[in-house]
Design an enzyme around this catalytic site. Structure first.
Site, PDB file in Angstrom:
ATOM      1  NE  ARG A 117      -3.615   0.429   2.371  1.00 47.76           N
ATOM      2  CZ  ARG A 117      -3.473   1.272   3.403  1.00 47.76           C
ATOM      3  NH1 ARG A 117      -2.773   0.930   4.451  1.00 47.76           N
ATOM      4  NH2 ARG A 117      -4.065   2.448   3.379  1.00 47.76           N
ATOM      5  CE  LYS A 182       1.477  -5.234   6.483  1.00 50.67           C
ATOM      6  NZ  LYS A 182       1.179  -3.941   5.891  1.00 50.67           N
ATOM      7  NE  ARG A 315       3.784   7.341  11.948  1.00 48.96           N
ATOM      8  CZ  ARG A 315       4.223   8.267  12.780  1.00 48.96           C
ATOM      9  NH1 ARG A 315       4.433   7.974  14.041  1.00 48.96           N
ATOM     10  NH2 ARG A 315       4.454   9.498  12.373  1.00 48.96           N
TER      11      ARG A 315
END
Ligand code: BTN
Length: 319
Positions: A117, A182, A315
């Site tokens: 992304r 992640k 974030r």
């Protein structure tokens, strides 16, 4: 022959003599040796045992279109398995017109230009992870298709939970995470008419068994670590295709509604202090869940704003 043909033969982890390989591929033993030399570029450790031959340090479970098709319940999906490609998303977006609405899956062992992304590079080492793209035509407007990214996050979590992977969460709009590390990401690229139909390429990158040496600019984990066992990428691919095909039908008929409740239980940003980057602007707010259209709700200076994905990066606020 190319290096991937050779890898396929060596993938069993057994010892293969240079003479046998040369005879199999009808090339010289020097040609085999040259190909073996190149395997290190792909991160593969191939031992040369003097006078005996070549052996991979560990066997590889390679992607196999036949096995994926066998395990898939949904038969109406074309399956393409590639050894190497710049990006599976790019491969399908460029073929959208030729494929003409036929649901198509493209998975690859290796991406040289994996897309993440916001223009980021998606690290895609050989035979380590899952690089998965599925092309699907939807008879809905482009504005409605935005919710699809949340649907895909829910589906990926469902599939991984069925495999025994508990404790996963979703970080809006569609990172799959395990406690701020992640595990995977989703990149959806859409082409079509504003009022529909539109073709969506749903790209999913999942860390399955990431080599330790790989440099990644954020905390990450992989399925091997979470499950404590190797993962069959063919089985994982087939399960994702099946669950996605079902979810796409529901989404095309009823939109996001049927997925929102599940998404909200997985939302790791809810109630958290967040830093939002939008272009050059940065602001701090508190996550307030997602709106019914899938946009992120954030309380900023006492009022709640709905933010749609696009150019936004979220974030955790620095502590
Ligand atoms: C993200 O930035 O979190 C999204 C990553 C999406 C990566 C996948 S890997 C398969 C597909 N092909 C690509 O080039 N990107 C997606």
């Amino acid at each position: 022959m190319n290096r991937f043909d050779l890898i396929r033969v060596l993938s069993d982890g057994q010892l293969h003599s240079g003479a046998d390989l040369a005879a199999h591929f009808q090339v010289s033993r020097t040609a085999i040796w040259k190909h073996v030399e190149q395997l290190a570029e792909l991160g593969l450790d191939c031992e040369r045992i003097h006078g005996q031959g070549y052996r991979l340090a560990k066997p590889l479970g390679l992607l196999d279109a036949h096995r994926i098709r066998q395990m898939m319940g949904s038969r109406a999906v074309d399956v393409i398995v590639l050894s190497e490609i710049d990006s599976t998303n790019r491969y399908l977006t460029e073929r959208q017109k030729q494929i003409a609405g036929q649901t198509t899956l493209c998975v690859a062992e290796y991406q040289t230009g994996g897309r993440g992304r916001r223009g980021k590079h998606w690290v895609s080492p050989f035979a380590a992870n899952l690089y998965f793209s599925m092309l699907q035509r939807f008879d809905v407007s482009i504005s409605k298709i935005l919710g699809l990214s949340l649907v895909v996050g829910v589906v990926v979590e469902r599939v991984l939970r069925k495999m025994g992977c508990d404790g996963l969460g979703l970080k809006w709009p569609n990172d799959i995470v395990f406690y701020q590390k992640k595990l995977g990401g989703i990149l959806i690229e859409v082409a079509g008419e504003a009022e529909g139909p539109c073709d969506a390429v749903v790209g999913i990158g999942l860390n399955v068994s990431m080599p330790e040496a790989v440099q990644i600019d954020q905390p990450w984990t992989d399925l091997h670590a979470l499950l404590g066992a190797p993962v069959d990428r063919n089985e994982l691919t087939a399960s994702l295709v099946d669950e996605l095909a079902l979810a796409f039908e529901v989404f095309a008929k009823d939109g996001l509604a049927g997925f929102l409740e599940e998404w909200r239980t997985l939302d790791i940003l809810d109630g958290q202090e967040l830093t939002i980057e939008q272009g050059a602007k940065t602001f701090v707010g508190r996550g307030k869940g997602v709106a019914d259209d899938g946009s992120l709700l954030v309380e900023i200076d006492g009022s709640v704003k709905a933010l749609s994905s696009g150019e936004i990066s979220v974030r955790w606020a620095a502590k």
